[in-house]
Design a protein around this motif. Structure first.
Motif, PDB file in Angstrom:
ATOM      1  N   THR A 237       0.848  -1.193   0.000  1.00 31.26           N
ATOM      2  CA  THR A 237       0.000   0.000   0.000  1.00 31.26           C
ATOM      3  C   THR A 237       0.882   1.242   0.000  1.00 31.26           C
ATOM      4  O   THR A 237       1.898   1.291   0.695  1.00 31.26           O
ATOM      5  CB  THR A 237      -0.900   0.018   1.247  1.00 31.26           C
ATOM      6  OG1 THR A 237      -1.657  -1.199   1.311  1.00 31.26           O
ATOM      7  CG2 THR A 237      -1.850   1.202   1.215  1.00 31.26           C
ATOM      8  N   GLN A 238       0.460   2.240  -0.735  1.00 33.18           N
ATOM      9  CA  GLN A 238       1.206   3.492  -0.738  1.00 33.18           C
ATOM     10  C   GLN A 238       1.030   4.190   0.606  1.00 33.18           C
ATOM     11  O   GLN A 238      -0.081   4.328   1.110  1.00 33.18           O
ATOM     12  CB  GLN A 238       0.737   4.408  -1.866  1.00 33.18           C
ATOM     13  CG  GLN A 238       1.549   5.691  -1.964  1.00 33.18           C
ATOM     14  CD  GLN A 238       1.113   6.591  -3.110  1.00 33.18           C
ATOM     15  OE1 GLN A 238       0.371   6.160  -3.990  1.00 33.18           O
ATOM     16  NE2 GLN A 238       1.579   7.834  -3.109  1.00 33.18           N
ATOM     17  N   VAL A 239       2.168   4.648   1.184  1.00 33.54           N
ATOM     18  CA  VAL A 239       2.121   5.301   2.486  1.00 33.54           C
ATOM     19  C   VAL A 239       2.677   6.718   2.437  1.00 33.54           C
ATOM     20  O   VAL A 239       2.678   7.419   3.457  1.00 33.54           O
ATOM     21  CB  VAL A 239       2.886   4.480   3.545  1.00 33.54           C
ATOM     22  CG1 VAL A 239       2.212   3.137   3.777  1.00 33.54           C
ATOM     23  CG2 VAL A 239       4.352   4.298   3.157  1.00 33.54           C
ATOM     24  N   GLY A 240       3.176   7.152   1.278  1.00 37.10           N
ATOM     25  CA  GLY A 240       3.721   8.494   1.193  1.00 37.10           C
ATOM     26  C   GLY A 240       4.352   8.760  -0.154  1.00 37.10           C
ATOM     27  O   GLY A 240       4.160   7.999  -1.113  1.00 37.10           O
ATOM     28  N   CYS A 241       5.141   9.848  -0.187  1.00 40.11           N
ATOM     29  CA  CYS A 241       5.802  10.219  -1.439  1.00 40.11           C
ATOM     30  C   CYS A 241       7.038  11.057  -1.108  1.00 40.11           C
ATOM     31  O   CYS A 241       6.971  11.966  -0.274  1.00 40.11           O
ATOM     32  CB  CYS A 241       4.846  11.007  -2.326  1.00 40.11           C
ATOM     33  SG  CYS A 241       5.489  11.379  -3.973  1.00 40.11           S
ATOM     34  N   GLY A 242       8.154  10.686  -1.714  1.00 39.99           N
ATOM     35  CA  GLY A 242       9.363  11.471  -1.530  1.00 39.99           C
ATOM     36  C   GLY A 242      10.337  10.873  -0.529  1.00 39.99           C
ATOM     37  O   GLY A 242      10.017   9.941   0.225  1.00 39.99           O
ATOM     38  N   ALA A 243      11.539  11.437  -0.520  1.00 39.31           N
ATOM     39  CA  ALA A 243      12.621  10.914   0.302  1.00 39.31           C
ATOM     40  C   ALA A 243      12.322  10.998   1.794  1.00 39.31           C
ATOM     41  O   ALA A 243      12.675  10.099   2.566  1.00 39.31           O
ATOM     42  CB  ALA A 243      13.918  11.660  -0.024  1.00 39.31           C
ATOM     43  N   GLU A 244      11.677  12.070   2.233  1.00 39.58           N
ATOM     44  CA  GLU A 244      11.394  12.220   3.661  1.00 39.58           C
ATOM     45  C   GLU A 244      10.360  11.207   4.134  1.00 39.58           C
ATOM     46  O   GLU A 244      10.475  10.656   5.238  1.00 39.58           O
ATOM     47  CB  GLU A 244      10.927  13.649   3.949  1.00 39.58           C
ATOM     48  CG  GLU A 244      12.038  14.686   3.751  1.00 39.58           C
ATOM     49  CD  GLU A 244      11.583  16.089   4.058  1.00 39.58           C
ATOM     50  OE1 GLU A 244      10.352  16.284   4.301  1.00 39.58           O
ATOM     51  OE2 GLU A 244      12.431  17.003   4.053  1.00 39.58           O
ATOM     52  N   ASP A 245       9.352  10.948   3.330  1.00 38.18           N
ATOM     53  CA  ASP A 245       8.365   9.922   3.700  1.00 38.18           C
ATOM     54  C   ASP A 245       8.997   8.535   3.698  1.00 38.18           C
ATOM     55  O   ASP A 245       8.668   7.685   4.545  1.00 38.18           O
ATOM     56  CB  ASP A 245       7.175   9.957   2.737  1.00 38.18           C
ATOM     57  CG  ASP A 245       6.271  11.158   2.980  1.00 38.18           C
ATOM     58  OD1 ASP A 245       6.529  11.905   3.948  1.00 38.18           O
ATOM     59  OD2 ASP A 245       5.320  11.341   2.201  1.00 38.18           O
ATOM     60  N   PHE A 246       9.917   8.302   2.759  1.00 43.41           N
ATOM     61  CA  PHE A 246      10.624   7.025   2.736  1.00 43.41           C
ATOM     62  C   PHE A 246      11.429   6.843   4.016  1.00 43.41           C
ATOM     63  O   PHE A 246      11.407   5.766   4.638  1.00 43.41           O
ATOM     64  CB  PHE A 246      11.547   6.963   1.517  1.00 43.41           C
ATOM     65  CG  PHE A 246      12.429   5.748   1.466  1.00 43.41           C
ATOM     66  CD1 PHE A 246      11.908   4.490   1.225  1.00 43.41           C
ATOM     67  CD2 PHE A 246      13.802   5.872   1.669  1.00 43.41           C
ATOM     68  CE1 PHE A 246      12.726   3.363   1.181  1.00 43.41           C
ATOM     69  CE2 PHE A 246      14.629   4.761   1.629  1.00 43.41           C
ATOM     70  CZ  PHE A 246      14.088   3.506   1.381  1.00 43.41           C
ATOM     71  N   ALA A 247      12.135   7.886   4.438  1.00 39.71           N
ATOM     72  CA  ALA A 247      12.928   7.812   5.667  1.00 39.71           C
ATOM     73  C   ALA A 247      12.033   7.579   6.883  1.00 39.71           C
ATOM     74  O   ALA A 247      12.375   6.806   7.789  1.00 39.71           O
ATOM     75  CB  ALA A 247      13.743   9.089   5.842  1.00 39.71           C
ATOM     76  N   ALA A 248      10.865   8.235   6.916  1.00 42.11           N
ATOM     77  CA  ALA A 248       9.945   8.073   8.046  1.00 42.11           C
ATOM     78  C   ALA A 248       9.379   6.664   8.105  1.00 42.11           C
ATOM     79  O   ALA A 248       9.267   6.060   9.177  1.00 42.11           O
ATOM     80  CB  ALA A 248       8.816   9.101   7.946  1.00 42.11           C
ATOM     81  N   ALA A 249       9.009   6.109   6.945  1.00 37.87           N
ATOM     82  CA  ALA A 249       8.468   4.746   6.910  1.00 37.87           C
ATOM     83  C   ALA A 249       9.537   3.732   7.310  1.00 37.87           C
ATOM     84  O   ALA A 249       9.256   2.779   8.051  1.00 37.87           O
ATOM     85  CB  ALA A 249       7.940   4.437   5.510  1.00 37.87           C
ATOM     86  N   LYS A 250      10.739   3.950   6.831  1.00 41.37           N
ATOM     87  CA  LYS A 250      11.843   3.051   7.183  1.00 41.37           C
ATOM     88  C   LYS A 250      12.122   3.109   8.686  1.00 41.37           C
ATOM     89  O   LYS A 250      12.339   2.071   9.325  1.00 41.37           O
ATOM     90  CB  LYS A 250      13.079   3.451   6.383  1.00 41.37           C
ATOM     91  CG  LYS A 250      14.275   2.563   6.593  1.00 41.37           C
ATOM     92  CD  LYS A 250      15.400   2.932   5.640  1.00 41.37           C
ATOM     93  CE  LYS A 250      15.947   4.310   5.939  1.00 41.37           C
ATOM     94  NZ  LYS A 250      17.140   4.610   5.126  1.00 41.37           N
ATOM     95  N   ARG A 251      12.088   4.303   9.245  1.00 41.02           N
ATOM     96  CA  ARG A 251      12.316   4.467  10.687  1.00 41.02           C
ATOM     97  C   ARG A 251      11.210   3.776  11.482  1.00 41.02           C
ATOM     98  O   ARG A 251      11.468   3.144  12.517  1.00 41.02           O
ATOM     99  CB  ARG A 251      12.384   5.949  11.021  1.00 41.02           C
ATOM    100  CG  ARG A 251      12.725   6.266  12.462  1.00 41.02           C
ATOM    101  CD  ARG A 251      13.088   7.735  12.644  1.00 41.02           C
ATOM    102  NE  ARG A 251      12.042   8.636  12.173  1.00 41.02           N
ATOM    103  CZ  ARG A 251      12.141   9.386  11.083  1.00 41.02           C
ATOM    104  NH1 ARG A 251      13.240   9.347  10.342  1.00 41.02           N
ATOM    105  NH2 ARG A 251      11.149  10.187  10.724  1.00 41.02           N
ATOM    106  N   ALA A 252       9.972   3.874  11.005  1.00 35.15           N
ATOM    107  CA  ALA A 252       8.851   3.231  11.701  1.00 35.15           C
ATOM    108  C   ALA A 252       9.016   1.724  11.751  1.00 35.15           C
ATOM    109  O   ALA A 252       8.811   1.085  12.795  1.00 35.15           O
ATOM    110  CB  ALA A 252       7.535   3.601  11.016  1.00 35.15           C
ATOM    111  N   VAL A 253       9.400   1.132  10.629  1.00 36.54           N
ATOM    112  CA  VAL A 253       9.553  -0.327  10.576  1.00 36.54           C
ATOM    113  C   VAL A 253      10.743  -0.779  11.416  1.00 36.54           C
ATOM    114  O   VAL A 253      10.667  -1.784  12.136  1.00 36.54           O
ATOM    115  CB  VAL A 253       9.699  -0.798   9.113  1.00 36.54           C
ATOM    116  CG1 VAL A 253      10.033  -2.279   9.062  1.00 36.54           C
ATOM    117  CG2 VAL A 253       8.412  -0.519   8.341  1.00 36.54           C
ATOM    118  N   SER A 254      11.850  -0.053  11.357  1.00 38.38           N
ATOM    119  CA  SER A 254      13.056  -0.467  12.078  1.00 38.38           C
ATOM    120  C   SER A 254      12.910  -0.330  13.589  1.00 38.38           C
ATOM    121  O   SER A 254      13.703  -0.908  14.341  1.00 38.38           O
ATOM    122  CB  SER A 254      14.263   0.340  11.597  1.00 38.38           C
ATOM    123  OG  SER A 254      14.109   1.716  11.902  1.00 38.38           O
ATOM    124  N   THR A 255      11.892   0.418  14.044  1.00 38.00           N
ATOM    125  CA  THR A 255      11.641   0.546  15.482  1.00 38.00           C
ATOM    126  C   THR A 255      10.341  -0.155  15.887  1.00 38.00           C
ATOM    127  O   THR A 255       9.801   0.101  16.965  1.00 38.00           O
ATOM    128  CB  THR A 255      11.577   2.028  15.895  1.00 38.00           C
ATOM    129  OG1 THR A 255      10.616   2.718  15.090  1.00 38.00           O
ATOM    130  CG2 THR A 255      12.939   2.699  15.733  1.00 38.00           C
TER     131      THR A 255
END
Length: 247
Positions: free
Chosen positions: A100-118
């Motif tokens: 599912t799409q959760v965002g757009c752009g580098a900052e949203d990618f970083a936020a999603a990655k941070r959410a999963v890694s924590t």
């Protein structure tokens, strides 16, 4: 003259613990249920049990969530029971994949990655992973879920954590003591058009009689988790974006 069953003089006596094999089987069939909210100590009991005994699915399937779906082949006949676990259901894995799409752009990618890694995608109220749980290969994970008032503590271990410029993947596999056998991967990807997607890839099957008897309910909970985990990642991305805008 020796009595029947007597040991000849000088021969060492082999001492076997009474009921040791039965005790091992009972220990391997153990799952972790309780009516009270899991404490840090009770979570460690589950993960220590699992890490001591290892994954509850074949070694050649460990890491296969990289390519799931389709699930690993279950054509190889697995024993109905072994020294580690008396319950082995000879059925194929069931594979699930949701993106599912959760965002757009580098900052949203970083936020999603941070959410999963924590492990933010597990903090759902009815399901959780303790804050501070490691997310590197080999780290133990205790997933707690409350189902009909009963807390289940499922032990897992991080199988792999992989990252490229535009992708992030974190997967954990079921250890002995888990109700299911299989693996689950959480993937964050930034596509060429800039959109950010979150996905859950799993393959699993019952590893305990309780899971087999309640399998329709188990499948419903798996569907619910994928839906709620996606919403949690979307929320984390949105909150990170809103926080940046306020600053």
């Amino acid at each position: 003259r020796l009595r029947a069953g007597a040991v000849p003089p000088g021969r060492p006596v082999e001492r076997r613990p009474v009921g040791s094999s039965a005790a091992r089987r009972a220990s391997s069939a153990m799952v972790f249920l309780g009516l009270r909210y899991p404490t840090p100590a009770s979570r460690r009991v589950a993960t220590d049990h699992g890490t001591k005994r290892g994954f509850n699915y074949p070694p050649e399937h460990v890491g296969a969530s990289r390519h799931s779906p389709p699930p690993p082949s279950s054509s190889r006949k697995e024993p109905a029971s072994d020294a580690r676990s008396p319950f082995r259901l000879s059925v194929p894995y069931v594979a699930d994949s949701t993106f599912t799409q959760v965002g757009c752009g580098a900052e949203d990618f970083a936020a999603a990655k941070r959410a999963v890694s924590t492990w933010k995608h597990f903090q759902l109220g009815w399901s959780e992973v303790a804050p501070g749980t490691g997310a590197s290969s080999g780290d133990p994970v205790c997933v707690c879920a409350c189902v009909l008032g009963v807390w289940i503590r499922n032990p897992l271990q991080v199988v792999y954590r992989e990252e490229t410029k535009d992708t992030f993947a974190l997967a954990h596999g079921c250890l002995e003591g888990h109700m299911l056998a299989g693996e689950e991967a959480f993937v964050v990807e930034k596509k060429s058009d800039g959109t950010v997607w979150f996905g859950v890839n799993t393959f699993s099957k019952p590893a305990h009689p309780l899971a087999a008897l309640s399998y329709p309910a188990v499948r419903l909970l798996q569907w619910r988790f994928a839906r709620d985990a996606t919403k949690a990642v979307q929320r984390e991305v949105r909150d990170a974006r809103d926080g940046k805008e306020k600053n």
